[in-house]
Structures are given as structure tokens and as C-alpha cells.
Write a protein that holds these residues in place. Structure first.
Motif, PDB file in Angstrom:
ATOM      1  N   GLY A  48       2.435  -2.798 -22.647  1.00 27.56           N
ATOM      2  CA  GLY A  48       3.368  -2.964 -23.760  1.00 27.56           C
ATOM      3  C   GLY A  48       4.439  -1.876 -23.754  1.00 27.56           C
ATOM      4  N   THR A  49       4.033  -0.639 -23.508  1.00 29.48           N
ATOM      5  CA  THR A  49       5.000   0.463 -23.483  1.00 29.48           C
ATOM      6  C   THR A  49       5.930   0.331 -22.290  1.00 29.48           C
ATOM      7  N   VAL A  50       5.386  -0.093 -21.146  1.00 30.32           N
ATOM      8  CA  VAL A  50       6.242  -0.280 -19.969  1.00 30.32           C
ATOM      9  C   VAL A  50       7.344  -1.293 -20.299  1.00 30.32           C
ATOM     10  N   ARG A  51       6.970  -2.394 -20.950  1.00 27.02           N
ATOM     11  CA  ARG A  51       7.963  -3.412 -21.285  1.00 27.02           C
ATOM     12  C   ARG A  51       9.038  -2.841 -22.215  1.00 27.02           C
ATOM     13  N   LYS A  52       8.591  -2.074 -23.204  1.00 27.81           N
ATOM     14  CA  LYS A  52       9.537  -1.481 -24.158  1.00 27.81           C
ATOM     15  C   LYS A  52      10.507  -0.549 -23.443  1.00 27.81           C
ATOM     16  N   ILE A  53       9.985   0.251 -22.527  1.00 25.92           N
ATOM     17  CA  ILE A  53      10.836   1.227 -21.857  1.00 25.92           C
ATOM     18  C   ILE A  53      11.803   0.529 -20.898  1.00 25.92           C
ATOM     19  N   VAL A  54      11.296  -0.462 -20.138  1.00 26.53           N
ATOM     20  CA  VAL A  54      12.184  -1.168 -19.195  1.00 26.53           C
ATOM     21  C   VAL A  54      13.282  -1.889 -19.972  1.00 26.53           C
ATOM     22  N   LYS A  55      12.921  -2.417 -21.125  1.00 25.58           N
ATOM     23  CA  LYS A  55      13.895  -3.142 -21.942  1.00 25.58           C
ATOM     24  C   LYS A  55      14.994  -2.199 -22.433  1.00 25.58           C
ATOM     25  N   GLU A  56      14.619  -0.960 -22.765  1.00 28.15           N
ATOM     26  CA  GLU A  56      15.561  -0.075 -23.441  1.00 28.15           C
ATOM     27  C   GLU A  56      16.285   0.889 -22.510  1.00 28.15           C
ATOM     28  N   THR A  57      15.709   1.156 -21.331  1.00 26.11           N
ATOM     29  CA  THR A  57      16.303   2.182 -20.475  1.00 26.11           C
ATOM     30  C   THR A  57      17.206   1.548 -19.415  1.00 26.11           C
ATOM     31  N   PRO A  58      18.465   1.930 -19.355  1.00 28.46           N
ATOM     32  CA  PRO A  58      19.359   1.379 -18.337  1.00 28.46           C
ATOM     33  C   PRO A  58      18.856   1.712 -16.939  1.00 28.46           C
ATOM     34  N   GLY A  59      18.894   0.726 -16.042  1.00 30.87           N
ATOM     35  CA  GLY A  59      18.522   0.967 -14.661  1.00 30.87           C
ATOM     36  C   GLY A  59      17.028   1.053 -14.420  1.00 30.87           C
ATOM     37  N   GLY A 117       0.781  -1.222   0.000  1.00 34.17           N
ATOM     38  CA  GLY A 117       0.000   0.000   0.000  1.00 34.17           C
ATOM     39  C   GLY A 117       0.818   1.279   0.000  1.00 34.17           C
ATOM     40  N   ALA A 118       2.158   1.155   0.041  1.00 34.71           N
ATOM     41  CA  ALA A 118       2.983   2.365   0.061  1.00 34.71           C
ATOM     42  C   ALA A 118       2.830   3.129  -1.252  1.00 34.71           C
ATOM     43  N   GLU A 119       2.855   4.447  -1.157  1.00 39.42           N
ATOM     44  CA  GLU A 119       2.662   5.251  -2.360  1.00 39.42           C
ATOM     45  C   GLU A 119       3.972   5.435  -3.130  1.00 39.42           C
ATOM     46  N   GLU A 120       3.933   5.202  -4.428  1.00 39.15           N
ATOM     47  CA  GLU A 120       5.151   5.282  -5.226  1.00 39.15           C
ATOM     48  C   GLU A 120       5.611   6.722  -5.391  1.00 39.15           C
ATOM     49  N   ALA A 121       6.935   6.882  -5.556  1.00 40.58           N
ATOM     50  CA  ALA A 121       7.485   8.188  -5.893  1.00 40.58           C
ATOM     51  C   ALA A 121       7.159   8.466  -7.356  1.00 40.58           C
ATOM     52  N   ALA A 122       7.274   9.735  -7.737  1.00 44.59           N
ATOM     53  CA  ALA A 122       6.996  10.094  -9.124  1.00 44.59           C
ATOM     54  C   ALA A 122       8.014   9.440 -10.041  1.00 44.59           C
ATOM     55  N   GLY A 123       7.547   8.850 -11.097  1.00 50.47           N
ATOM     56  CA  GLY A 123       8.451   8.249 -12.064  1.00 50.47           C
ATOM     57  C   GLY A 123       7.860   8.403 -13.434  1.00 50.47           C
ATOM     58  N   ILE A 124       8.505   7.764 -14.401  1.00 53.07           N
ATOM     59  CA  ILE A 124       7.921   7.755 -15.731  1.00 53.07           C
ATOM     60  C   ILE A 124       6.598   7.012 -15.644  1.00 53.07           C
ATOM     61  N   GLU A 125       5.607   7.478 -16.375  1.00 51.49           N
ATOM     62  CA  GLU A 125       4.302   6.856 -16.290  1.00 51.49           C
ATOM     63  C   GLU A 125       3.813   6.535 -17.691  1.00 51.49           C
ATOM     64  N   GLU A 126       3.433   5.303 -17.910  1.00 55.11           N
ATOM     65  CA  GLU A 126       2.970   4.937 -19.247  1.00 55.11           C
ATOM     66  C   GLU A 126       1.662   4.193 -19.121  1.00 55.11           C
TER      67      GLU A 126
END
Lengths: 305, 297
Positions: free
Chosen positions: B193-204, B180-189
Motif C-alpha cells: 500500500g505504501t509503495v503504491r502511494k509513493i509511486v503515485k506521488e513521487t515524480p519519476g 536474480g540481479a540485485e537491486e541498487a539501494a532505493g527507497i524501501e517500504e
């Protein structure tokens, strides 16, 4: 009275009457739809403040966007400052980059190389306007974002990527209007400038550009309005982080992209949904503001419309 | 000249009549079999995690019942629940219980749990970590840990990739993985499918996906040493999973009921569902209610 009316109908009989009915009807339809859309968005958008009791100050000046946070944890909060900031930064930077380029392009097209400018450059720029925005977004996501990440730094999803994509997208708007207003200037003015011994550059800079000023400003403002309203292409390359960016390489989010992300996911009538409508109302107000500016500028300039 | 025109016209008329007669004949045949044909239009809207499954089941169902037309749309769990509650869609697909969504009147919706999907934190393949404790995961997503070296990984900045606030995957992940902890601001998609593409391509990068979206291009992380596998989910060892609900407004009937029943047959439960990376609801050894209480079956 009756006779008058019959007389009028007789006068307008045949194709005259049909044409009149058609055009008046079309005009009325345009006005009615505008008015109803504005009324609808206003009613929905204002209910955030009226029904949910959110203050305008909190809405506009807070950057805490937690519409789903339960009451006991201090929510729900709907501050949209981060979105407004993102929209303003991305579109302003896009116009700053795009306006000089586009005006130079228009000058080239009209004054320097009218021949192949009209034949080649104009269609090329019109094609730019015809490319769907999802294509711009996809090119941005697949080429620009990795390019920025590998060569400049950051994640790639950034203010930089957003305004570069946008600046390309608004070029046709600004070029089109600027070129038209330059073309509308009387020939004699240019000839008079040459007769006084000015070079072509001097004629363009000191006579033609100032004379076409109101048209150029109209183009730039319309470009800015277009940049403000663009949603899809920007959403794909800016990362949508709900935070005020610290640098040009940080991800950002805009009003339009915040609306599209949450739209449809929220039940009608909830605070969350109302807040999205209020954001829509704000966008509408901004574009009305731009249109008023254009009216003002165009009336003042008076030469080239 | 005139005569030929008339002949052509007559021939055309005859042809049209013949065609019409043919149609009528087939119609009669259809009903003559004394088996009432199912017909109707069904719209299913909602969870993008469920979309491939429902689409495939719909295609098979439509092949069997040609008079039924099923349209499957994404839009997210929130959209599904909202649309079905408003009566705009026949089926609202959702990763979360209707009771968990504010502003939805759950009492008028009927829940059909069609399968279970696990969700896992996923990282860029270059991040050489395959296990995180729950506390580490929470610290990463709430922004307390911002560098991978703090959890034994490379010296690299953590990049959060979130789903929008209204996503069902996010709701499940937040509830069962982050407590239930609230996430910090991050990239939001707004799509998996887009999340997978971004995680695959973005280091870290770190994000979270339904297991049905895993294709080897990103790395799923073990939670407290428990792998997000089918066995661990059915036995209740791995906690981050959700029912895939198909909600209808009121009790379904006709083609809608037939379609929902079809999804529960072995044809779908034993073939399409495991093929697409979901877990048949029949294989679960534990059950969970809307408030998150788990007990064994």
C-alpha cells in the motif's frame, strides 16, 4: 533466631507487612525484568559474533548489508554502518534544532510568563508528548514529505524530513526537564542578581541558566536518547535507503527502522536474525551510555536535579 | 424497605436463571441437529499481498460456521513461513515456496496453493513509458540507468521504490523479472500500500506491485511487449507471477482443513479471487515448481 524472626514478623504485622511486601516485590520485579531483558538481548545479539563468526569491526564499520546474499556471491554480509550513521545524523540534527527551542520555551514558561506559561503552555507541550508517534509519521508522510519535494527539492523522503519530525517529538522531553530544573532554583539567586543591578536577561543568562546546567543537559541527553529509539514516525518519512546519504535531502535509514523492516521476516537463529538482535543490543548499549552520562552530569552539577 | 430489597433480589435471580436456561436450551439445539459444529481458532499470518483475499474468505467462512474464529494478519511472506514453522500460526501465507526461504525446514510444511498473482513494474503516471525490455528493467533496478530519457521517457531522474529484502513480492520480482540481479539501494517500504502511494506521488518513481494492488493510480509496465494480464499469465507468456501458498505445519484437520477446502471451492475460486485481482489456480495452463521450472499442465 526463631524468636527474632517471630518478633520481626510481629512488628511488621498488619498493613505494614503488606505494604512492605508489595513495594519490595514491585521493586524486585523491575530489577528482574531489566536484568533478564538485558541478558536475553545480549545472548541473542552476541551470537552474531560468537556463532556466526562475524567480526565486530566488520559489523560496525562496513556498510554492506546483504544478509541474504548466497555464499558464492560473496555474502552474507552484515555491515550496519549506514544504519548507525543514519541514526546518529537524524537524532543529532533533531537535538541541535530542538534543544535551543525547548530551553527557550522552558525559560519563557518559568521566568518570563509563569502565569499563562504554566496554565497554557505546559499542557500544550504535554499534549505534544501524548500524540502517538504513528500520527507524527503520518502527518510527516502526508504533509512534510510532499512539501519538501515541491519546495526544497529531492524526493521528500530525506534526512531533513526525519529530523524535523523528530525534533518536534522530543520537545516535550527537553522542555519538561528543563522547566523543572529551572523552577527548582532558589528564589534568592534571582533576587540577588536583580539586587546587583542585572536586567532580567542578564539574570537568566548569567545566573539561572548556568545554575540549572545539569538539569538542562539531562533534558537534552534524554531527548537524544528518545530520538535514537524512535522507530515508527521516522521510518515513515526517511525513505529507508540502505546507503550513506550525501546530502540532507537524500533518503536515509536508521537502526530502529532497519530492525522493524526485517523483524519477523527472518527465521530465528539465522545470521540475519542474529544481526538484527545485535543491532538491538547496540541500541541498548547506546541508551545505557546516555543514562551513564546523565548520572555523571547530575552528580557533578549538584544543584538542581 | 427490607422486603422490597429481597423481592428485587429474587426477581433478579429468576431472570438470571431464565437467561441461563435459555442458553442451555440453545446449546442443546445446536448439537441436537446431529451435525457436529465446526469450532476452533485459526490464525493466518503472512503475505500482505494475500491478506485481503484470506480476510474475505475468512469472513464468509465464519458467517457459515459461527463457532470458528479466524484471525488474519499481515507481516510479510517471511513472517508467515517463520511463524507457521515455529507453530505460532496455523496458516502461513507466502508468495514464495518454503524451499526458497533459507532457514525454513520445508519438509515439515504442507503446501496449499490457493491462487496465482501476477506482479508488474509500476511507474508514476507522469512517466510516459508503457513498455520496457527485460534488459532495460534490469538496468533501471540495478542503477545503471538513472534517467528516464535513456529508455525513451522524459528527462527525469529514476526513483527506485523497493520492498524490504524479506518481502515475497520482492523475491518474485527479483527472480522472474530481474533474473536474480540485485537491486541498487532505493527507497524501501514494508507494505504494498505504501509503495503504491509513493509511486503515485513521487515524480519519476518506479516500483513493483502485485496486480491485486493496481487501482489505476499507478501505471503497470509491459515487459518485452507482454502486458501483465490474466490471459498472458495463465498461458505462461508473462513470467512474473507467483503462487499464493497457504502453508500448514503437517496435515491440517478439523476447522483448519475445512477452511482450506472452502478456499478451493468455486465460491472462493470463481468469485472472491478474480474480484480481488488474483487468478484462480484452477485456470493456470502452466505449472511451476519450487526451483522455477515451468511446464504446461
Amino acid at each position: 533466631m526463631k524468636k527474632d524472626l517471630a518478633c520481626m514478623i510481629f512488628k511488621l504485622s498488619g498493613s505494614e507487612l503488606l505494604g512492605r511486601v508489595l513495594t519490595t516485590g514491585a521493586a524486585a520485579l523491575a530489577i528482574i525484568s531489566t536484568v533478564t531483558i538485558i541478558a536475553f538481548i545480549s545472548v541473542k545479539g552476541l551470537s552474531t559474533f560468537i556463532d556466526n563468526g562475524i567480526s565486530l569491526k566488520e559489523f560496525l564499520l562496513s556498510s554492506h548489508w546483504y544478509p541474504d546474499r548466497p555464499l558464492e556471491e560473496g555474502g552474507p554480509q552484515v555491515g550496519i554502518l549506514a544504519f548507525v550513521f543514519g541514526s546518529v545524523v537524524v537524532s543529532t540534527l533533531a537535538v541541535i534544532l530542538s534543544a535551543p527551542l525547548s530551553i527557550a520555551c522552558a525559560v519563557f514558561m518559568v521566568e518570563i510568563a509563569p502565569n499563562w506559561g504554566q496554565r497554557l503552555l505546559r499542557p500544550a507541550i504535554e499534549v505534544l508528548a501524548g500524540i502517538p508517534s504513528v500520527v507524527y509519521g503520518y502527518i510527516g508522510l502526508s504533509l512534510l514529505v510532499p512539501f519538501i519535494r515541491e519546495n526544497i527539492g529531492g524526493l521528500g523522503f530525506s534526512v531533513l524530513a526525519g529530523f524535523l519530525v523528530l525534533s518536534l517529538m522530543i520537545i516535550p522531553t527537553i522542555v519538561g526537564i528543563s522547566a523543572d530544573s529551572l523552577k527548582a532554583l532558589p528564589r534568592e539567586w534571582k533576587e540577588a542578581a536583580y539586587a546587583l543591578g542585572s536586567t532580567r536577561w542578564q539574570a537568566i543568562r548569567l545566573v539561572l541558566l548556568p545554575a540549572a546546567r545539569s538539569g538542562l543537559i539531562t533534558g537534552i541527553v534524554l531527548g537524544l536518547a528518545r530520538a535514537f529509539g524512535e522507530a515508527l514516525a521516522v521510518q515513515m518519512v526517511i525513505g529507508n535507503t540502505r546507503k550513506i546519504p550525501a546530502s540532507i535531502l537524500d533518503p536515509v535509514t536508521t537502526l530502529t527502522s532497519a530492525i522493524t523492516m526485517d523483524m519477523g521476516n527472518t527465521p530465528m537463529g539465522s545470521l540475519w536474525n542474529n544481526a538484527l538482535w545485535s543491532m538491538g543490543l547496540l541500541l541498548l548499549a547506546i541508551s545505557c551510555f546516555f543514562i551513564i552520562i546523565i548520572r555523571f552530569v547530575a552528580n557533578k552539577g549538584g544543584i538542581a536535579q | 424497605m427490607k422486603k422490597t430489597k429481597w423481592i428485587v433480589l429474587a426477581v433478579l435471580c429468576l431472570a438470571a436463571l431464565a437467561a441461563l436456561a435459555g442458553c442451555g436450551g440453545r446449546d442443546r439445539q445446536g448439537t441436537a441437529g446431529n451435525r457436529p459444529q465446526l469450532s476452533g481458532n485459526i490464525t493466518a499470518v503472512g503475505s500482505t499481498a494475500m491478506q485481503p483475499l484470506v480476510e474475505q474468505a475468512a469472513n464468509q467462512f465464519m458467517a457459515k460456521h459461527p463457532n470458528v474464529k479466524i484471525v488474519v494478519q499481515g507481516g510479510g511472506s517471511g513472517t508467515g513461513l517463520t511463524q507457521v514453522a515455529q507453530g505460532a500460526a496455523d496458516i502461513g501465507n507466502s508468495d514464495i515456496f518454503a524451499e526458497e526461504k533459507d532457514g525454513i525446514d520445508a519438509s515439515q510444511l504442507v503446501d496449499h496453493q490457493i491462487c496465482v498473482v501476477g506482479m508488474a513494474a509500476v511507474v508514476n503516471p507522469a512517466v510516459n513509458i508503457d513498455n520496457l525490455t527485460r534488459q532495460q528493467l534490469v538496468d533501471i533496478f540495478t542503477g545503471k540507468i538513472t534517467n528516464w530519457k535513456d529508455v525513451g521517457g522524459p528527462d527525469q531522474k529514476v526513483v527506485l521504490v523497493n520492498r524490504p529484502k524479506a518481502s515475497g513480492t520482492r523475491a518474485t520480482f527479483k527472480k522472474y523479472a530481474l533474473g536474480g540481479a540485485e537491486e541498487a539501494a532505493g527507497i524501501e517500504e514494508d507494505s504494498s500500500g505504501t509503495v503504491r502511494k509513493i509511486v503515485k506521488e513521487t515524480p519519476g518513481a518506479i516500483g513493483y506491485l502485485a496486480l491485486s494492488y493496481l487501482d489505476g493510480s499507478v501505471k503497470a509496465i509491459k515487459l518485452d511487449g507482454v502486458e501483465p494480464s490474466k490471459e498472458n499469465i495463465t498461458s505462461g507468456k508473462y513470467p512474473v507471477w507467483a503462487y499464493q501458498h497457504s502453508y500448514t505445519k503437517g496435515k491440517p484437520s478439523g476447522a483448519l482443513e475445512a477452511f482450506l477446502n472452502y478456499i478451493m471451492t468455486d465460491e472462493v475460486q470463481k468469485s472472491i479471487i478474480p474480484q480481488l485481482g488474483y487468478i484462480p489456480v484452477t485456470e493456470m495452463k502452466v505449472v511451476r515448481d519450487a526451483s522455477g521450472n515451468v511446464k504446461s499442465k
